[in-house]
Design a protein around this motif. Structure first.
Motif, PDB file in Angstrom:
ATOM      1  N   THR A  45       0.835  -1.204   0.000  1.00  0.00           N
ATOM      2  CA  THR A  45       0.000   0.000   0.000  1.00  0.00           C
ATOM      3  C   THR A  45       0.869   1.253   0.000  1.00  0.00           C
ATOM      4  N   ASN A  46       1.825   1.317   0.899  1.00  0.00           N
ATOM      5  CA  ASN A  46       2.701   2.491   0.977  1.00  0.00           C
ATOM      6  C   ASN A  46       3.511   2.673  -0.299  1.00  0.00           C
ATOM      7  N   ARG A  47       4.047   1.591  -0.816  1.00  0.00           N
ATOM      8  CA  ARG A  47       4.890   1.671  -2.014  1.00  0.00           C
ATOM      9  C   ARG A  47       4.096   2.152  -3.229  1.00  0.00           C
ATOM     10  N   ILE A  48       2.967   1.529  -3.484  1.00  0.00           N
ATOM     11  CA  ILE A  48       2.189   1.855  -4.686  1.00  0.00           C
ATOM     12  C   ILE A  48       1.616   3.268  -4.610  1.00  0.00           C
ATOM     13  N   LEU A  49       1.010   3.603  -3.486  1.00  0.00           N
ATOM     14  CA  LEU A  49       0.365   4.917  -3.384  1.00  0.00           C
ATOM     15  C   LEU A  49       1.392   6.050  -3.405  1.00  0.00           C
ATOM     16  N   ASP A  50       2.505   5.877  -2.718  1.00  0.00           N
ATOM     17  CA  ASP A  50       3.544   6.910  -2.722  1.00  0.00           C
ATOM     18  C   ASP A  50       4.131   7.080  -4.120  1.00  0.00           C
ATOM     19  N   GLU A  51       4.318   5.968  -4.797  1.00  0.00           N
ATOM     20  CA  GLU A  51       4.895   6.018  -6.143  1.00  0.00           C
ATOM     21  C   GLU A  51       4.008   6.824  -7.084  1.00  0.00           C
ATOM     22  N   TRP A  52       2.720   6.590  -7.019  1.00  0.00           N
ATOM     23  CA  TRP A  52       1.815   7.303  -7.921  1.00  0.00           C
ATOM     24  C   TRP A  52       1.574   8.747  -7.487  1.00  0.00           C
ATOM     25  N   VAL A 119      -6.046   5.824 -12.198  1.00  0.00           N
ATOM     26  CA  VAL A 119      -4.829   5.598 -12.985  1.00  0.00           C
ATOM     27  C   VAL A 119      -5.187   5.469 -14.458  1.00  0.00           C
ATOM     28  N   TYR A 120      -6.270   4.777 -14.742  1.00  0.00           N
ATOM     29  CA  TYR A 120      -6.713   4.574 -16.127  1.00  0.00           C
ATOM     30  C   TYR A 120      -7.864   5.516 -16.470  1.00  0.00           C
ATOM     31  N   TYR A 121      -7.758   6.742 -15.974  1.00  0.00           N
ATOM     32  CA  TYR A 121      -8.851   7.705 -16.147  1.00  0.00           C
ATOM     33  C   TYR A 121      -9.179   7.966 -17.613  1.00  0.00           C
ATOM     34  N   GLU A 122      -8.165   8.071 -18.456  1.00  0.00           N
ATOM     35  CA  GLU A 122      -8.409   8.355 -19.877  1.00  0.00           C
ATOM     36  C   GLU A 122      -9.245   7.244 -20.516  1.00  0.00           C
ATOM     37  N   GLU A 123      -8.959   6.019 -20.138  1.00  0.00           N
ATOM     38  CA  GLU A 123      -9.733   4.895 -20.655  1.00  0.00           C
ATOM     39  C   GLU A 123     -11.121   4.844 -19.999  1.00  0.00           C
ATOM     40  N   TYR A 124     -11.158   5.131 -18.696  1.00  0.00           N
ATOM     41  CA  TYR A 124     -12.421   5.101 -17.966  1.00  0.00           C
ATOM     42  C   TYR A 124     -13.407   6.105 -18.544  1.00  0.00           C
ATOM     43  N   ILE A 125     -12.942   7.293 -18.827  1.00  0.00           N
ATOM     44  CA  ILE A 125     -13.839   8.358 -19.258  1.00  0.00           C
ATOM     45  C   ILE A 125     -14.425   8.090 -20.638  1.00  0.00           C
ATOM     46  N   ASP A 126     -13.779   7.188 -21.384  1.00  0.00           N
ATOM     47  CA  ASP A 126     -14.327   6.793 -22.691  1.00  0.00           C
ATOM     48  C   ASP A 126     -15.504   5.834 -22.542  1.00  0.00           C
ATOM     49  N   ALA A 127     -15.578   5.140 -21.412  1.00  0.00           N
ATOM     50  CA  ALA A 127     -16.685   4.209 -21.157  1.00  0.00           C
ATOM     51  C   ALA A 127     -16.981   4.218 -19.672  1.00  0.00           C
ATOM     52  N   GLU A 198      -4.538 -10.254  -2.157  1.00  0.00           N
ATOM     53  CA  GLU A 198      -4.660 -10.718  -3.546  1.00  0.00           C
ATOM     54  C   GLU A 198      -5.128  -9.579  -4.456  1.00  0.00           C
ATOM     55  N   LEU A 199      -6.096  -8.793  -3.981  1.00  0.00           N
ATOM     56  CA  LEU A 199      -6.628  -7.678  -4.774  1.00  0.00           C
ATOM     57  C   LEU A 199      -5.557  -6.630  -5.036  1.00  0.00           C
ATOM     58  N   ILE A 200      -4.805  -6.265  -3.999  1.00  0.00           N
ATOM     59  CA  ILE A 200      -3.766  -5.249  -4.162  1.00  0.00           C
ATOM     60  C   ILE A 200      -2.695  -5.734  -5.138  1.00  0.00           C
ATOM     61  N   ARG A 201      -2.341  -6.998  -5.033  1.00  0.00           N
ATOM     62  CA  ARG A 201      -1.346  -7.565  -5.949  1.00  0.00           C
ATOM     63  C   ARG A 201      -1.885  -7.587  -7.387  1.00  0.00           C
ATOM     64  N   LEU A 202      -3.151  -7.898  -7.522  1.00  0.00           N
ATOM     65  CA  LEU A 202      -3.777  -7.908  -8.848  1.00  0.00           C
ATOM     66  C   LEU A 202      -3.738  -6.522  -9.470  1.00  0.00           C
ATOM     67  N   ILE A 203      -4.151  -5.523  -8.711  1.00  0.00           N
ATOM     68  CA  ILE A 203      -4.149  -4.150  -9.218  1.00  0.00           C
ATOM     69  C   ILE A 203      -2.732  -3.696  -9.538  1.00  0.00           C
ATOM     70  N   ASP A 204      -1.801  -4.015  -8.661  1.00  0.00           N
ATOM     71  CA  ASP A 204      -0.401  -3.639  -8.897  1.00  0.00           C
ATOM     72  C   ASP A 204       0.110  -4.239 -10.207  1.00  0.00           C
ATOM     73  N   SER A 205      -0.275  -5.463 -10.491  1.00  0.00           N
ATOM     74  CA  SER A 205       0.200  -6.135 -11.703  1.00  0.00           C
ATOM     75  C   SER A 205      -0.389  -5.532 -12.970  1.00  0.00           C
ATOM     76  N   ARG A 206      -1.491  -4.783 -12.832  1.00  0.00           N
ATOM     77  CA  ARG A 206      -2.152  -4.187 -14.006  1.00  0.00           C
ATOM     78  C   ARG A 206      -1.802  -2.714 -14.205  1.00  0.00           C
ATOM     79  N   LEU A 207      -1.019  -2.150 -13.284  1.00  0.00           N
ATOM     80  CA  LEU A 207      -0.686  -0.726 -13.390  1.00  0.00           C
ATOM     81  C   LEU A 207       0.403  -0.520 -14.443  1.00  0.00           C
ATOM     82  N   PRO A 208       0.341   0.599 -15.163  1.00  0.00           N
ATOM     83  CA  PRO A 208       1.402   0.894 -16.133  1.00  0.00           C
ATOM     84  C   PRO A 208       2.683   1.294 -15.433  1.00  0.00           C
ATOM     85  N   ASP A 209       3.802   1.190 -16.146  1.00  0.00           N
ATOM     86  CA  ASP A 209       5.102   1.584 -15.603  1.00  0.00           C
ATOM     87  C   ASP A 209       5.175   3.094 -15.425  1.00  0.00           C
TER      88      ASP A 209
END
Length: 212
Positions: A45-52, A119-127, A198-209
């Protein structure tokens, strides 16, 4: 003896069947594993949120970076830290504590799904998700909407994690106490800690670099 060893190796199947030290051993074995999982949840949680929060400017689209300016990352971290209160109580959560634990967990799950679609706002806003023909911004979405919207994106309806989110949502609603509602058991909550990991790991694996 073999039956006792198997019992100790398997979580909480017979917590109250044996007395004294044997029960204590079962609880402590599970508690140790839960502590390790919870530590991973906090670290990720700390790593992902701070990074973004700190690195999205200049890399992510401006619309995404601006969204993160209004994201309450510190509150999500705080809610994740509070989760440890309920985990420490283990199977001895009272009914009231269990309901609050589910509310706590549900808020964290909702945050992570809102985070993902930010994170995927541009894609979200299209649908996007709509309410009465009006677009709902990711930060204004509710857990049920996010759960259904994520079908085909993060999970399918047949996936165990989808079913867990659905049940957690039901248990969380028990915070409205007048009507009798299902709010699960302490074991359900503790199993949910693994699902959250599991959910946090799943989301982390789908985030862009975010690499430059």
């Amino acid at each position: 003896m073999g039956e006792i060893r198997n019992t100790i190796a398997s979580n909480y199947e017979v917590e109250y069947t044996f007395a004294g030290k044997r029960v204590y051993l079962i609880v402590m074995r599970k508690a140790f594993a839960m502590t390790e999982t919870y530590r991973e949840i906090i670290n990720n949680t700390n790593r992902i949120l701070d990074e973004w929060k700190n690195s999205s400017y200049g890399i992510a689209p401006t619309s995404v970076s601006e969204k993160f300016d209004n994201t309450n990352i510190e509150l999500c971290k705080s809610l994740t830290n509070v989760l440890g209160i309920w985990i420490e109580k283990d199977i001895f959560l009272t009914d009231g504590e269990l309901i609050l634990a589910n509310v706590n967990m549900g808020g964290i799950v909702e945050y992570w799904l809102q985070f993902f679609y930010t994170v995927y706002y541009e894609e979200y806003i299209d649908a996007p998700i709509y309410r009465k023909n009006n677009i709902i911004e990711p930060e204004d979405t509710m857990l049920k909407q996010l759960q259904d919207y994520s079908v085909g994106i993060l999970w399918e309806e047949t996936d165990s994690i989808y079913k867990w989110v659905d049940y957690l949502r039901v248990c969380r609603n028990a915070i409205h106490p007048f009507k009798k509602r299902d709010y699960g058991t302490p074991k359900d909550f503790l199993d949910g800690v693994n699902r959250l990991d599991e959910l946090i790991r799943l989301i982390d694996s789908r985030l862009p670099d975010l690499a430059y």
